[in-house]
Design an enzyme around this catalytic site. Structure first.
Site, PDB file in Angstrom:
ATOM      1  N   HIS A  99      56.994  56.188  15.547  1.00 44.80           N
ATOM      2  CA  HIS A  99      56.872  56.534  14.132  1.00 44.80           C
ATOM      3  C   HIS A  99      58.250  56.609  13.493  1.00 44.80           C
ATOM      4  O   HIS A  99      59.198  57.097  14.089  1.00 44.80           O
ATOM      5  CB  HIS A  99      56.116  57.849  13.917  1.00 44.80           C
ATOM      6  N   HIS A 101      60.400  58.140  10.403  1.00 44.60           N
ATOM      7  CA  HIS A 101      60.445  59.184   9.374  1.00 44.60           C
ATOM      8  C   HIS A 101      61.156  58.627   8.137  1.00 44.60           C
ATOM      9  O   HIS A 101      62.276  58.123   8.241  1.00 44.60           O
ATOM     10  CB  HIS A 101      61.254  60.392   9.860  1.00 44.60           C
TER      11      HIS A 101
HETATM   12  P1  5GP Z   1      58.797  63.553  16.181  1.00 39.10           P
HETATM   13  O1  5GP Z   1      59.544  64.805  16.541  1.00 39.10           O
HETATM   14  O2  5GP Z   1      57.854  63.133  17.279  1.00 39.10           O
HETATM   15  O3  5GP Z   1      59.711  62.447  15.737  1.00 39.10           O
HETATM   16  O4  5GP Z   1      57.963  63.918  14.913  1.00 39.10           O
HETATM   17  C1  5GP Z   1      56.582  64.058  14.889  1.00 39.10           C
HETATM   18  C2  5GP Z   1      56.204  64.403  13.477  1.00 39.10           C
HETATM   19  O5  5GP Z   1      54.789  64.342  13.399  1.00 39.10           O
HETATM   20  C3  5GP Z   1      56.609  65.813  13.060  1.00 39.10           C
HETATM   21  O6  5GP Z   1      57.437  65.735  11.900  1.00 39.10           O
HETATM   22  C4  5GP Z   1      55.297  66.517  12.789  1.00 39.10           C
HETATM   23  O7  5GP Z   1      55.360  67.375  11.669  1.00 39.10           O
HETATM   24  C5  5GP Z   1      54.350  65.352  12.535  1.00 39.10           C
HETATM   25  N1  5GP Z   1      52.968  65.618  12.923  1.00 39.10           N
HETATM   26  C6  5GP Z   1      52.543  66.126  14.106  1.00 39.10           C
HETATM   27  N2  5GP Z   1      51.198  66.204  14.132  1.00 39.10           N
HETATM   28  C7  5GP Z   1      50.766  65.718  12.926  1.00 39.10           C
HETATM   29  C8  5GP Z   1      49.470  65.551  12.348  1.00 39.10           C
HETATM   30  O8  5GP Z   1      48.433  65.859  12.933  1.00 39.10           O
HETATM   31  N3  5GP Z   1      49.420  65.025  11.092  1.00 39.10           N
HETATM   32  C9  5GP Z   1      50.548  64.660  10.411  1.00 39.10           C
HETATM   33  N4  5GP Z   1      50.385  64.147   9.185  1.00 39.10           N
HETATM   34  N5  5GP Z   1      51.793  64.812  10.925  1.00 39.10           N
HETATM   35  C10 5GP Z   1      51.897  65.349  12.173  1.00 39.10           C
END
Ligand code: 5GP
Ligand code: ZN
Length: 139
Positions: A99, A101
Site C-alpha cells: 500500500h 500512503h
Molecule cells: P502500514 O504501517 O502497514 O504502512 O500502514 C497501514 C495503514 O493501514 C495504517 O495507516 C492504518 O491506519 C491503516 N489501516 C489499518 N487497518 C485499516 C482498515 O481496516 N481500514 C482502513 N481504511 N485503514 C486501515
C-alpha cells in the site's frame, strides 16, 4: 489463517471510504489518518512488498497514485503531499499487503521530511561507490 484486511476491503467484506477503484487497483481513506485526506492506494493482487509485485501491477498502481495526487491536494487545500511505502516489517509496515500512503501536507503541520526517519549514520560510512557497485551487481 486470517484473511488479509486489505483483501477484505477489496472484496467489500470490510467497509471503507473508497475514493477510486479499477480492475487492478483501489484507493480509500486511511481509517487512522496522519492528516486529513490520508489515502491508501493498493493493488488488488495480494502480496506483501512492492518488490514482489508483478511489473504490470506496479504500472497500474503508479498510474493510480499519479492520478490521485492532484484531486487529493485540491480537495484538502494542500500544496504538498508525502507519498511513501512502508516496505517490510523493519520499515514499519503493519498490513502485509502493498500500500502507498498519500499524506496531504500543510504549512506548519509539524511533520517533517523522509530524512527525519532515521538518525544520520555516524562516520565512517561505507563508501558510496562500494554500495552502488554491490546494488548494481545484483540487478
Ligand atoms: P502500514 O504501517 O502497514 O504502512 O500502514 C497501514 C495503514 O493501514 C495504517 O495507516 C492504518 O491506519 C491503516 N489501516 C489499518 N487497518 C485499516 C482498515 O481496516 N481500514 C482502513 N481504511 N485503514 C486501515
Ligand atoms: Zn491482501
Amino acid at each position: 489463517m486470517d484473511p488479509c484486511i486489505f483483501c477484505s476491503i477489496i472484496e467489500g467484506d470490510i467497509p471503507s471510504h473508497s475514493i477510486y477503484e479499477d480492475k487492478d487497483t483501489m484507493a480509500f481513506l486511511d481509517v487512522n489518518p496522519i492528516s486529513p485526506g490520508h489515502t491508501l492506494v493498493i493493488p488488488k493482487h495480494h502480496c506483501s512488498k512492492l518488490n514482489e509485485l508483478p511489473p504490470q501491477d506496479v504500472v497500474s498502481l503508479t498510474k493510480t497514485i499519479h492520478s490521485l495526487i492532484g484531486p487529493i491536494e485540491r480537495a484538502l487545500g494542500a500544496n504538498a503531499t508525502t507519498i511513501a511505502f512502508n516496505n517490510g516489517i523493519e520499515a514499519g509496515q503493519e498490513v502485509p499487503h502493498v500500500h502507498c500512503h498519500i499524506i496531504p501536507r500543510f504549512p506548519q503541520d509539524g511533520g517533517r521530511s523522509i530524512h527525519s526517519l532515521l538518525e544520520k549514520p555516524q562516520p565512517p560510512l561505507t563508501k558510496l561507490s562500494t554500495i552502488a557497485e554491490s546494488i548494481k551487481n545484483l540487478m
